[in-house]
Design an enzyme around this catalytic site. Structure first.
Site, short mmCIF file in Angstrom:
data_model
loop_
_atom_site.label_atom_id
_atom_site.label_comp_id
_atom_site.label_asym_id
_atom_site.label_seq_id
_atom_site.Cartn_x
_atom_site.Cartn_y
_atom_site.Cartn_z
N HIS A 14 2.94 8.67 -4.41
CA HIS A 14 2.76 7.68 -3.34
C HIS A 14 1.35 7.12 -3.44
CE1 HIS A 14 3.26 5.36 0.12
NE2 HIS A 14 3.86 6.21 0.92
N HIS A 30 0.36 1.72 0.67
CA HIS A 30 0.31 1.68 2.14
C HIS A 30 -0.97 2.20 2.77
CE1 HIS A 30 5.00 2.03 1.85
NE2 HIS A 30 4.51 0.95 1.25
N TYR A 47 -2.58 4.99 1.79
CA TYR A 47 -2.73 6.44 1.65
C TYR A 47 -3.70 6.76 0.52
CZ TYR A 47 1.15 6.38 4.90
OH TYR A 47 1.93 6.14 6.01
#
Length: 383
Positions: free
Chosen positions: A181, A184, A186
């Site tokens: 990930h 976004h 992060y």
């Protein structure tokens, strides 16, 4: 569910190709439909239970080729704030994931975990490991205010090993690959974005320097898991609450970011957008101005791409968090046009699959009129 023969074409004929098998290293998929990663927080103490296994199994049984799990915390104590988000470490959590993997495989599906570290988005009031300080590339929240502390160089070496440990746990648990990930706002994305990375060492400054740590994570994972274990990398322009943010202002800048990740060992890129049909660089003019982010990603890297963002629904995901949330079912004409133009290789379905586990099978058998609209109620349980 027993699936009928695959010769039945979907209502949108140009999408027929999405029902063809697709293979990338350890990912041998029966079709090109994926379940998008969506945080559900139904794993008490970080342990996915029988209800989580059944939730993913139902989608696999109804024809989803690839399950990308909700984000699962890597073994770093500052990875995230919630106690009910699953973890990819610890015997109990890994046993739980093993049951999930077995359930999906029994239905003919493939499954990869999304490895997750929130960085500064963990916030200041964590329920998980509250005694541990939140850390990020520069100790800056997404709005530019100070929050937590900045990583030291020593921290980064330890953190890199946490990503590697998570990857090895995924492989040893029986997953078919993994997704990092890096979107976004992060942790990995916080390195890429100038708004959260103002470091003055080798991990900050130029685009290449800001990409260095994410690329080092990919390279370390590739070395640990071997060459045949598939690595998917999710990235985005937008950040949580910062929807106009960009890590790349042009295709040339996007190429400078993605090239080191590809060189480090990424096999598939998963550009996250809120609306899959929106042009990534509309200001360019000409034919390329129509390309979505997945289309540009594929054009610049040559790698397989996954498109995502409001597939089959008429509103973006942020509306899902309102008390009266509702997204109506829409047609797939824009998805069809992008697929015909070769912009993507796979499509990830999010809220539409929360509302309707049989979404893919209904499309395959020409029953799109039976697709179910998404409502706030679908957030409250594992349907």
């Amino acid at each position: 569910m027993t699936l009928s023969p695959t010769s039945t074409a979907p209502e949108a004929s140009a999408l027929r190709g999405l029902f063809q098998p697709f293979e990338v290293k350890s990912l041998a998929l029966r079709n090109r439909f994926a379940m998008a990663p969506m945080t559900r927080a139904f794993s008490p103490d970080g342990v996915p239970g029988a209800d989580v296994a059944e939730y993913y199994r139902r989608r696999a049984a109804a024809g989803v080729g690839l399950i990308i799990t909700e984000g699962t915390y890597i073994p770093d104590p500052a990875a995230g704030p919630q106690t009910r988000v699953p973890r990819i470490y610890g015997d109990s959590s890994l046993d739980g994931w093993r049951s999930v993997v077995d359930a999906v495989h029994a239905e003919g599906g493939s499954i990869i975990p999304q490895l997750w570290h929130l960085g500064v988005e963990r916030g200041e009031n964590s329920r998980l490991n509250p005694e541990v300080e939140t850390v990020s590339p520069s100790g800056l929240a997404l709005d530019g205010t100070r929050l937590g502390r900045e990583f030291t160089t020593s921290d980064l070496e330890t953190l890199k090993q946490s990503w590697v440990d998570a990857a090895l746990n995924a492989k040893n648990t029986g997953f078919d690959g993994l997704e990092l990930h890096g979107a976004h706002g992060y942790l990995l994305d916080e390195f890429l974005w100038a708004g959260t990375n103002v470091r003055t060492d080798t991990y900050g400054g130029s685009l290449e320097a800001r990409t260095r740590f994410p690329a080092e994570v990919v390279a370390a994972i590739r070395e640990a898991v071997g060459n045949e274990f598939a690595i998917v990398y999710r990235f985005s322009q937008w950040k949580s609450g910062q929807y106009d943010a960009r890590i790349a202002q042009s295709p040339a800048e996007l190429e400078r970011i993605l090239a080191p990740l590809v060189d480090a060992g990424v096999d598939v890129l998963h550009p996250s957008t809120r609306r899959h049909w929106e042009p990534a660089f509309a200001e360019l003019g000409g034919d390329d101005s129509k390309l979505g982010l997945a289309g540009w990603t594929k054009k610049l890297t040559g790698l397989p791409t996954i498109t995502v963002g409001s597939i089959g629904l008429d509103s973006v995901f942020t509306t899902a968090f309102t008390a009266d949330a509702e997204s109506a079912v829409t047609g797939l004409e824009r998805l069809e046009a992008q697929y015909e133009d070769g912009e993507f290789d796979m499509v990830a379905i999010g809220r539409a699959l929360l509302a309707d586990p049989e979404w893919v099978e209904k499309l395959r058998t020409g029953r799109t009129g039976e697709h179910i609209a998404f409502t706030a109620e679908h957030r409250t349980h594992l349907n």
